[in-house]
Motif scaffolding. Structure first.
Motif, short mmCIF file in Angstrom:
data_model
loop_
_atom_site.label_atom_id
_atom_site.label_comp_id
_atom_site.label_asym_id
_atom_site.label_seq_id
_atom_site.Cartn_x
_atom_site.Cartn_y
_atom_site.Cartn_z
N ALA A 1 66.38 -9.95 33.95
CA ALA A 1 66.10 -10.76 35.13
C ALA A 1 67.13 -11.86 35.31
O ALA A 1 67.43 -12.27 36.42
CB ALA A 1 64.71 -11.38 35.01
N SER A 2 67.72 -12.30 34.22
CA SER A 2 68.73 -13.36 34.28
C SER A 2 70.02 -12.85 34.90
O SER A 2 70.87 -13.63 35.28
CB SER A 2 69.01 -13.88 32.89
OG SER A 2 69.59 -12.83 32.12
N GLY A 3 70.21 -11.58 35.02
CA GLY A 3 71.41 -11.03 35.62
C GLY A 3 72.35 -10.42 34.59
O GLY A 3 73.21 -9.62 34.94
N GLY A 4 72.20 -10.73 33.31
CA GLY A 4 73.07 -10.13 32.30
C GLY A 4 72.69 -8.68 32.09
O GLY A 4 71.52 -8.33 32.05
N ALA A 5 73.69 -7.82 31.97
CA ALA A 5 73.41 -6.40 31.85
C ALA A 5 73.32 -6.01 30.38
O ALA A 5 74.15 -6.43 29.58
CB ALA A 5 74.50 -5.60 32.53
N SER A 6 72.33 -5.23 30.05
CA SER A 6 72.28 -4.69 28.70
C SER A 6 73.13 -3.43 28.68
O SER A 6 73.47 -2.89 29.73
CB SER A 6 70.83 -4.36 28.33
OG SER A 6 70.41 -3.20 29.00
N GLY A 7 73.46 -2.98 27.49
CA GLY A 7 74.33 -1.82 27.38
C GLY A 7 73.79 -0.59 28.10
O GLY A 7 74.51 0.10 28.80
N ALA A 8 72.49 -0.36 27.98
CA ALA A 8 71.90 0.85 28.52
C ALA A 8 71.87 0.86 30.04
O ALA A 8 71.57 1.87 30.66
CB ALA A 8 70.48 1.03 27.98
N ALA A 9 72.19 -0.29 30.68
CA ALA A 9 72.18 -0.33 32.14
C ALA A 9 73.56 -0.02 32.70
O ALA A 9 73.76 -0.05 33.91
CB ALA A 9 71.72 -1.71 32.62
N ASP A 10 74.52 0.30 31.85
CA ASP A 10 75.88 0.66 32.26
C ASP A 10 75.84 1.88 33.19
O ASP A 10 75.26 2.91 32.85
CB ASP A 10 76.67 0.95 30.98
CG ASP A 10 78.08 1.44 31.25
OD1 ASP A 10 78.40 1.75 32.41
OD2 ASP A 10 78.84 1.52 30.28
N PRO A 11 76.48 1.79 34.37
CA PRO A 11 76.41 2.91 35.31
C PRO A 11 77.03 4.19 34.76
O PRO A 11 76.57 5.30 35.08
CB PRO A 11 77.17 2.40 36.54
CG PRO A 11 77.86 1.16 36.13
CD PRO A 11 77.14 0.61 34.96
N ASN A 12 78.04 4.08 33.90
CA ASN A 12 78.62 5.29 33.32
C ASN A 12 77.62 6.02 32.43
O ASN A 12 77.51 7.24 32.48
CB ASN A 12 79.87 4.94 32.51
CG ASN A 12 81.03 4.61 33.42
OD1 ASN A 12 81.40 5.41 34.28
ND2 ASN A 12 81.57 3.42 33.26
N GLU A 13 76.92 5.22 31.65
CA GLU A 13 75.91 5.85 30.78
C GLU A 13 74.81 6.50 31.60
O GLU A 13 74.30 7.56 31.26
CB GLU A 13 75.28 4.80 29.86
CG GLU A 13 76.22 4.39 28.74
CD GLU A 13 75.49 3.59 27.67
OE1 GLU A 13 74.27 3.79 27.49
OE2 GLU A 13 76.15 2.76 27.02
N MET A 14 74.48 5.83 32.71
CA MET A 14 73.45 6.38 33.59
C MET A 14 73.89 7.75 34.13
O MET A 14 73.14 8.73 34.08
CB MET A 14 73.19 5.41 34.73
CG MET A 14 72.17 5.91 35.73
SD MET A 14 72.00 4.76 37.12
CE MET A 14 73.32 5.31 38.18
N VAL A 15 75.12 7.81 34.65
CA VAL A 15 75.61 9.07 35.20
C VAL A 15 75.71 10.13 34.12
O VAL A 15 75.37 11.30 34.34
CB VAL A 15 76.95 8.85 35.94
CG1 VAL A 15 77.58 10.17 36.31
CG2 VAL A 15 76.72 8.01 37.20
N ASN A 16 76.13 9.73 32.93
CA ASN A 16 76.17 10.69 31.81
C ASN A 16 74.80 11.29 31.56
O ASN A 16 74.66 12.50 31.40
CB ASN A 16 76.63 9.99 30.53
CG ASN A 16 78.12 9.70 30.55
OD1 ASN A 16 78.85 10.27 31.37
ND2 ASN A 16 78.55 8.80 29.68
N ALA A 17 73.82 10.42 31.51
CA ALA A 17 72.45 10.88 31.22
C ALA A 17 71.96 11.82 32.31
O ALA A 17 71.36 12.87 32.03
CB ALA A 17 71.52 9.68 31.07
#
Lengths: 420, 420
Positions: B120-136
């Motif tokens: 919610a603070s705006g900092g991205a966790s590793g798992a929210a990386d768009p590349n990882e998302m597309v990979n998955a």
């Protein structure tokens, strides 16, 4: 569910309508231009033109400005504007207008009358009586019809009304600024005219949207919002090129979005509606002015805008406040609709001209960057005739959908004597 | 401007699409039922069915439940659900879903994965990386495709995304709750799949509206509003049977209407947006609860609703406040759109179930009597699959518009190796 493809007869009717609509909206055109724009070959265009000519809807003639090329000039197909017309009625809170509008959208003749308005307190003055209103409209229309002569045919009629109107039966369901006491205005008026055409009754702002989309600022813009100010504030919305009607035809009532919860009381019973925050009464009230029988609303609004421009501080503050709320309402609408254009008409035209910077600034702050990026804010190009022109366009819809059939039916109809 | 009538070839293509769409949406049907519903004669239906059968899109077979009449039972036309499919991707803030959906709308197979969200603070966790998302997403899709085997053909793909997406190039323009950093998700995913089909990217709430209109609570309702809650609040609006797209495809962003000026700060920069007043974070905040990695948003919202139902005062007050603002927003939308139905989906489904009385009361107070008279308030009939089903319907659009052509092109396409 998709319907199956059309028959040959349906295609012919569609093509007749397409050709007639083309010259109605775009003006006279040569067969070559028609062929190109309608995607039909020349022999089809010739056959269609011949049918429409026989029905008395168009004629072919030499162009008025001769072409540059030597040789025989190409004939142009021209709508029969003086022989085929509709009656357009515009019921404003302050004035009644009736016009005879020819095919092609030419306003051939018109009658106007000021009318007394329902007082802000809710008590009706004599002149606001719906019967008197219908009498005045019918008398004006009959005078226009007589002047048109026997050669001309009325193919439709429509009335712009400042209230919400049920699509299924044209009944006015809510018109706090102009009470018609459940009268079926369209039916009564149609009987009084005795022309064999129904009189459609439509919300004025919806008709304004149609007019500006077809012939005004919004030509070619498939997603637009028309905001109309009279005493109330109405809206007409075009999405994907079509009027947003909703389940029962009440769509577009943006005047009753609550922009300021707990704000000014509105005629609808809520508080802080857009209409309550930016309507004519609020502007005049904030500017310390009164409506009066001598200065009807639209002129009173113009007087405030003029005073603000001349440096009157009270008028300027009033316009600033109204502009702020109007801008916030527009920002919401931009987020909801992502329109290509927002058009300000009626008294909101004047408000926009006086408070454009304020309105633009609120839209820039309140709307998403992507949604507002390409939106244009404009005033109604048809000026005070926007809703009247919309009524005319609506009245032409039937004949444009099935030109020959409609005309044959009207000419074959036994003439009924108008009810006096 | 009206276009001229269609050619014979266009009519045939239209009819093929109409027949295929009928069995896709309504299920297997006899030739007699098809003839009646499509307004075509039996010999035309036979010719169309034969073309679609040859293309492998439908097959004719004996009905599964035999008719009551004696004699030879009539054959039914059935979509080839297992041989013709699309890939539907649903990107939620908390979970990713990929499904293989067969012609006829059958979910044949699916993969799901939880994912870490942007804090919610705006900092991205590793798992929210768009590349990882597309990979998955790509890995899950390839596994589904492999399992489908060589006999089955993928005819389209679409992805539901919680952000606003430009129609012209499927670019995500604003997705405060899920940043993809300008990545062209659709193109990247399409290359990774190597099936020769593009992957359309669409706003999730818009797809939800399509799904509920075609297969959910809103079947037969031509004017409806679908409200979708994830972390944000989105909307999808059907007017006159068609999705409201707006000038660039951003239409329906009702989450950013300002319902409470000066209210809670919103991710868009404004204050008091509907999303800021009724979104998941606000409900959890008011209820004194935190999101946690163990309890993703949707379950946390359900926990508040359950607690309120058990009499937890803090949860009840939180739900009451959120219900009030949600009801006010819905009242505005009812005035603007005069819809036949408003459908609550995603986390708003749970909020509606917990605060229906509150919401209905605000609509009764804030919307014009005529505009709200016939509106129905409903929860999404497709439950948590609404946006996924919408993605599948969107992905089927091409093949339904021109069935034989699309299939021929895909089967003739040289197989490109998927990019690993």
């Amino acid at each position: 569910m998709m319907k199956a493809g059309p028959s040959q007869e349906e295609i012919r009717r569609h093509n007749l309508g397409a050709l007639l609509r083309f010259v109605h909206v775009r003006g006279p055109a040569s067969r070559a231009i028609l062929a190109e724009n309608l995607g039909l070959n020349r022999s089809t265009i010739m056959a269609l033109t011949s049918d429409l000519t026989a029905a008395g809807l168009v004629r072919e003639e030499l162009p008025r400005t001769p072409g540059r090329r030597a040789g025989r000039p190409s004939l142009v197909v021209r709508p029969e504007s003086t022989r085929v017309y509709v009656l357009a009625f515009d019921v404003g809170v302050d004035r009644l207008t009736v016009a005879r509008v020819g095919l092609g959208g030419v306003i051939l003749d018109r009658r106007e009358a000021a009318r007394g308005r329902v007082a802000a307190s809710g008590g009706a003055s004599g002149a606001a009586d719906p019967n008197e209103m219908v009498n005045a409209l019918a008398a004006a229309a009959r005078s226009l019809v007589r002047k048109a002569g026997d050669e001309a045919t009325c193919v439709g009629a429509a009335l712009a009304f400042p209230g919400i109107v049920r699509r299924s039966d044209d009944q006015v369901m809510f018109g706090p600024n102009l009470d018609v006491g459940g009268m079926a205005i369209g039916e009564v008026l149609s009987r009084r005219l005795g022309l064999g055409v129904p009189v459609a009754v439509c919300n004025d702002a919806n008709l304004g949207a149609i007019a500006e989309h077809e012939r005004g600022a919004g030509v070619g813009v498939n997603d637009l919002i028309y905001l109309h100010g009279d005493v109330g504030v109405g809206g007409g919305i075009i999405t994907g090129g079509r009027l947003l009607g909703g389940e029962d035809g009440y769509g577009g009532e943006i005047g009753h979005m609550v922009v300021n919860p707990g704000g000014r009381r509105c005629a609808c019973g809520s508080r802080g509606c857009l209409e309550a925050e930016v309507g004519e009464r609020t502007l005049l009230d904030l500017a310390g002015r009164q409506e009066s029988p001598d200065v009807p609303g639209r002129e009173a609004v113009r007087a405030v805008v003029d005073a603000a421009a001349r440096g009157d501080v009270v008028a300027r503050d009033a316009l600033h406040r109204v502009g702020t709320w109007l801008g916030r309402g527009v920002a919401d609408l931009v987020n909801i609709f992502n329109p290509g254009m927002v058009i300000f008409g009626g008294t909101l035209r004047d408000v926009y001209l006086g408070a454009a910077a304020q309105i633009r600034s609120e839209v820039a702050t309140g709307a998403l960057a992507a949604s507002r990026e390409r939106v244009k804010l404009r005033t109604a190009a048809l000026g005070d005739d926007t809703t009247l022109v919309g009524a005319a366009e609506f009245a032409f819809a039937d004949v444009l959908a099935d030109p020959v059939q409609v005309l044959a039916r009207l000419r074959g109809a036994p003439a009924s004597a108008p009810v006096p």
